[in-house]
Design a protein around this motif. Sequence first.
Motif, PDB file in Angstrom:
ATOM      1  N   GLN A 107       0.828  -0.860   0.101  1.00 27.48           N
ATOM      2  CA  GLN A 107      -0.116   0.024  -0.057  1.00 27.48           C
ATOM      3  C   GLN A 107       1.088   1.167   0.031  1.00 27.48           C
ATOM      4  O   GLN A 107       1.918   1.344   0.813  1.00 27.48           O
ATOM      5  N   ILE A 108       0.548   2.124  -1.016  1.00 31.26           N
ATOM      6  CA  ILE A 108       1.302   3.490  -1.019  1.00 31.26           C
ATOM      7  C   ILE A 108       0.543   4.429  -0.064  1.00 31.26           C
ATOM      8  O   ILE A 108      -0.612   4.841  -0.351  1.00 31.26           O
ATOM      9  N   VAL A 109       1.138   5.226   1.092  1.00 29.89           N
ATOM     10  CA  VAL A 109       0.256   6.297   1.747  1.00 29.89           C
ATOM     11  C   VAL A 109       1.064   7.087   1.875  1.00 29.89           C
ATOM     12  O   VAL A 109       2.265   7.531   1.618  1.00 29.89           O
ATOM     13  N   ASP A 110       0.214   8.502   1.904  1.00 28.38           N
ATOM     14  CA  ASP A 110       0.612   9.921   1.946  1.00 28.38           C
ATOM     15  C   ASP A 110       0.896  10.357   3.463  1.00 28.38           C
ATOM     16  O   ASP A 110       0.019   9.851   4.165  1.00 28.38           O
ATOM     17  N   GLU A 111       1.944  11.044   3.645  1.00 27.79           N
ATOM     18  CA  GLU A 111       2.180  11.473   5.080  1.00 27.79           C
ATOM     19  C   GLU A 111       2.875  12.911   4.864  1.00 27.79           C
ATOM     20  O   GLU A 111       3.269  13.545   3.926  1.00 27.79           O
ATOM     21  N   THR A 112       2.826  13.341   6.112  1.00 30.47           N
ATOM     22  CA  THR A 112       3.150  14.776   6.246  1.00 30.47           C
ATOM     23  C   THR A 112       4.772  14.842   6.497  1.00 30.47           C
ATOM     24  O   THR A 112       5.179  14.122   7.803  1.00 30.47           O
ATOM     25  N   PRO A 113       5.651  15.578   5.781  1.00 30.57           N
ATOM     26  CA  PRO A 113       7.032  15.502   6.317  1.00 30.57           C
ATOM     27  C   PRO A 113       7.406  16.139   7.530  1.00 30.57           C
ATOM     28  O   PRO A 113       6.730  16.977   8.107  1.00 30.57           O
ATOM     29  N   ASP A 114       8.602  15.596   8.096  1.00 25.27           N
ATOM     30  CA  ASP A 114       9.066  16.526   9.315  1.00 25.27           C
ATOM     31  C   ASP A 114       9.486  17.863   8.856  1.00 25.27           C
ATOM     32  O   ASP A 114      10.134  18.074   8.090  1.00 25.27           O
ATOM     33  N   PRO A 115       8.890  18.910   9.579  1.00 24.26           N
ATOM     34  CA  PRO A 115       9.188  20.205   9.318  1.00 24.26           C
ATOM     35  C   PRO A 115      10.526  20.773   9.546  1.00 24.26           C
ATOM     36  O   PRO A 115      10.862  21.783   9.089  1.00 24.26           O
ATOM     37  N   SER A 116      11.442  19.896  10.228  1.00 23.53           N
ATOM     38  CA  SER A 116      12.547  20.297  10.481  1.00 23.53           C
ATOM     39  C   SER A 116      13.528  19.292   9.772  1.00 23.53           C
ATOM     40  O   SER A 116      14.841  19.410   9.757  1.00 23.53           O
ATOM     41  N   GLY A 117      13.161  18.389   8.857  1.00 22.61           N
ATOM     42  CA  GLY A 117      13.894  17.839   7.951  1.00 22.61           C
ATOM     43  C   GLY A 117      14.092  18.221   6.542  1.00 22.61           C
ATOM     44  O   GLY A 117      13.712  19.549   6.181  1.00 22.61           O
ATOM     45  N   PRO A 118      14.834  17.718   5.602  1.00 18.77           N
ATOM     46  CA  PRO A 118      15.201  18.207   4.211  1.00 18.77           C
ATOM     47  C   PRO A 118      13.882  18.338   3.347  1.00 18.77           C
ATOM     48  O   PRO A 118      14.099  18.890   2.281  1.00 18.77           O
ATOM     49  N   PHE A 119      12.774  17.574   3.611  1.00 18.45           N
ATOM     50  CA  PHE A 119      11.531  17.581   2.922  1.00 18.45           C
ATOM     51  C   PHE A 119      10.758  18.605   3.482  1.00 18.45           C
ATOM     52  O   PHE A 119       9.288  18.403   3.133  1.00 18.45           O
ATOM     53  N   ALA A 120      11.069  19.553   4.115  1.00 18.82           N
ATOM     54  CA  ALA A 120      10.147  20.600   5.012  1.00 18.82           C
ATOM     55  C   ALA A 120       9.274  21.301   3.964  1.00 18.82           C
ATOM     56  O   ALA A 120       8.165  21.697   4.375  1.00 18.82           O
ATOM     57  N   SER A 121       9.774  21.600   2.762  1.00 20.52           N
ATOM     58  CA  SER A 121       8.885  22.285   1.768  1.00 20.52           C
ATOM     59  C   SER A 121       8.079  21.510   0.867  1.00 20.52           C
ATOM     60  O   SER A 121       7.198  22.173   0.422  1.00 20.52           O
ATOM     61  N   PHE A 122       7.995  20.202   1.201  1.00 21.98           N
ATOM     62  CA  PHE A 122       7.031  19.446   0.408  1.00 21.98           C
ATOM     63  C   PHE A 122       5.612  19.466   1.033  1.00 21.98           C
ATOM     64  O   PHE A 122       5.788  19.337   2.448  1.00 21.98           O
ATOM     65  N   SER A 123       4.532  19.387   0.393  1.00 22.35           N
ATOM     66  CA  SER A 123       3.439  19.166   1.154  1.00 22.35           C
ATOM     67  C   SER A 123       3.002  17.973   1.543  1.00 22.35           C
ATOM     68  O   SER A 123       2.373  17.532   2.775  1.00 22.35           O
ATOM     69  N   THR A 124       3.547  16.809   0.807  1.00 22.95           N
ATOM     70  CA  THR A 124       3.271  15.506   1.381  1.00 22.95           C
ATOM     71  C   THR A 124       4.361  14.557   0.693  1.00 22.95           C
ATOM     72  O   THR A 124       4.983  14.850  -0.131  1.00 22.95           O
ATOM     73  N   ILE A 125       4.520  13.516   1.437  1.00 24.74           N
ATOM     74  CA  ILE A 125       5.615  12.635   1.009  1.00 24.74           C
ATOM     75  C   ILE A 125       4.843  11.179   1.071  1.00 24.74           C
ATOM     76  O   ILE A 125       3.713  11.114   1.839  1.00 24.74           O
ATOM     77  N   GLN A 126       5.408  10.305   0.554  1.00 23.31           N
ATOM     78  CA  GLN A 126       4.852   9.044   0.496  1.00 23.31           C
ATOM     79  C   GLN A 126       5.777   7.928   0.964  1.00 23.31           C
ATOM     80  O   GLN A 126       7.023   7.880   0.979  1.00 23.31           O
ATOM     81  N   SER A 127       5.173   6.839   1.576  1.00 23.99           N
ATOM     82  CA  SER A 127       5.906   5.606   1.883  1.00 23.99           C
ATOM     83  C   SER A 127       4.767   4.353   1.334  1.00 23.99           C
ATOM     84  O   SER A 127       3.764   4.347   1.074  1.00 23.99           O
ATOM     85  N   PRO A 325       8.118  20.948  -7.365  1.00 21.41           N
ATOM     86  CA  PRO A 325       8.210  19.791  -8.035  1.00 21.41           C
ATOM     87  C   PRO A 325       7.138  18.921  -8.177  1.00 21.41           C
ATOM     88  O   PRO A 325       6.661  18.192  -7.186  1.00 21.41           O
ATOM     89  N   PHE A 326       6.634  18.979  -9.438  1.00 22.34           N
ATOM     90  CA  PHE A 326       5.550  18.146  -9.860  1.00 22.34           C
ATOM     91  C   PHE A 326       4.311  18.443  -8.924  1.00 22.34           C
ATOM     92  O   PHE A 326       3.644  17.536  -8.545  1.00 22.34           O
ATOM     93  N   GLY A 327       4.057  19.504  -8.508  1.00 22.53           N
ATOM     94  CA  GLY A 327       3.043  19.911  -7.640  1.00 22.53           C
ATOM     95  C   GLY A 327       3.264  19.748  -5.959  1.00 22.53           C
ATOM     96  O   GLY A 327       2.806  20.580  -5.379  1.00 22.53           O
ATOM     97  N   GLU A 328       3.898  18.673  -6.189  1.00 28.17           N
ATOM     98  CA  GLU A 328       4.103  18.695  -4.490  1.00 28.17           C
ATOM     99  C   GLU A 328       5.067  17.581  -4.056  1.00 28.17           C
ATOM    100  O   GLU A 328       5.383  16.537  -4.959  1.00 28.17           O
ATOM    101  N   GLN A 329       6.089  17.819  -3.409  1.00 32.50           N
ATOM    102  CA  GLN A 329       7.234  17.061  -3.053  1.00 32.50           C
ATOM    103  C   GLN A 329       6.605  16.116  -1.930  1.00 32.50           C
ATOM    104  O   GLN A 329       5.895  16.388  -1.092  1.00 32.50           O
ATOM    105  N   SER A 330       7.177  14.824  -1.926  1.00 29.37           N
ATOM    106  CA  SER A 330       6.752  13.994  -1.048  1.00 29.37           C
ATOM    107  C   SER A 330       7.788  13.142  -0.413  1.00 29.37           C
ATOM    108  O   SER A 330       8.884  13.239  -0.544  1.00 29.37           O
ATOM    109  N   SER A 331       7.134  12.289   0.538  1.00 28.47           N
ATOM    110  CA  SER A 331       8.109  11.624   1.833  1.00 28.47           C
ATOM    111  C   SER A 331       8.903  10.509   0.974  1.00 28.47           C
ATOM    112  O   SER A 331       9.687  10.001   1.520  1.00 28.47           O
ATOM    113  N   GLU A 332       8.536  10.250  -0.210  1.00 24.00           N
ATOM    114  CA  GLU A 332       9.182   9.096  -1.091  1.00 24.00           C
ATOM    115  C   GLU A 332      10.522   9.617  -1.677  1.00 24.00           C
ATOM    116  O   GLU A 332      11.088   9.181  -2.237  1.00 24.00           O
TER     117      GLU A 332
END
Length: 406
Positions: A107-127, A325-332
């Motif tokens: 299953q591919i799920v959307d997640e909220t990135p760590d606000p202090s991590g390198p993907f803080a500017s992404f709206s969602t990330i995936q796992s 980046p393609f509308g939203e950067q993600s946790s993937e």
Amino acid sequence: MSLYLCLPLLVVLLQPALCLYNCSSEYERTPDNSDMMVDCGTSMITLEINLCTAQWSGFNTSDLALNGNHNTSECQGSVDTSVDPPIIRYELPVNHTQTNPCRQSLQIVDETPDPSGPFASFSTIQSAIITGFIDTPRADQGMISYATDLYYHFSCRYPLEYLINNTQIVASSVSVATSDNNGTFIDTLSMNVFNDSNYNNPLVVPSTGLELRTRVHVEVKAVNLTGNFHVLLDHCFGTPTPYNMSQSEQHNFFTGCSVDQRTSVTSNGLLTYARFNFEAFRFVQHRDQAKSSIYLHCILRLCVPSKCQELLSACNNRRKRSVTPFGEQSSESATVSVGPLIVAREDQTYAAAYSGDVPSERDDVDVTGLVVGVVFGSAAAVALVLGGWFVLKKFYCLGGLPHAFH
């Protein structure tokens, strides 16, 4: 006499683990969470079950199977008695396609990135979350049973967005991994640079550095990765120093749909590798140095082919190119980096114009003014002489000249 023979036999049948595998009495209990170990590997998930507690519960090793596939030998475990306590080991391919006889749930799920991590500017990330179970056949015969139905549930979470950075460009690949009891695909990712569009010849940087505007070909590749995912580059950029979160000076090769005019993206999101190329340049801060360093970085994601195509199609549907980046950067996403790429200092083509041997532009203007002044001065003198001659001639004709000498 027969009674004395049956009693030992009954004990053996009820507690095979204690006799056959010399299990300690501490495992004379029903299984719990500590009896299962899970290793979330890149291509294979390995599970280890405490054999003693499973057999004390009344089951043999052949009774336990992956994801309910009790009639499939590949889904049954193997006994390892070299450890204490002995275990039943199972191996489950990460790939969930039809070629996997013990298929699990992915299953591919959307997640909220760590606000202090390198993907803080992404709206969602995936796992990617892979789940499965090991169970025993349900006791459905007879009226009563002393055996407990066993059910071992497991899951592996794989982030699909990564950051790989600060690997020198002279290296052939980059491999970075974190240990957080989760699975990771990051050790399958590498970034390589080439000097040809066929990506056959690795880029060799001369000691003097690359010439400016040399075409550099970059490939970000996933090696030995399950075929479930493609590589999609979200954002690739260059920095004059190794990457850090507070870095502000960078040159963007492309950000999602927005591509620099001197950069060409040749493959992205279509395969297990992505490719682009750019012209070598210099950072202005290196203008006083003989050579300029460039560190390359790419934030990428692994996505299932349909999701990659969805993200890529969004670029074609926008009237204005997005800088996200393609509308939203993600946790993937992850960041892959190589560097430094050394670029030679550009020759000053017009340096002679400022040397002491060649007149400057101001000198050219002064000489021109002098020549023009001489020409106009000479013309004025000639005009003055001719004017005087005509005056004397007229004066003579009127008889004024003889009277002047009387």
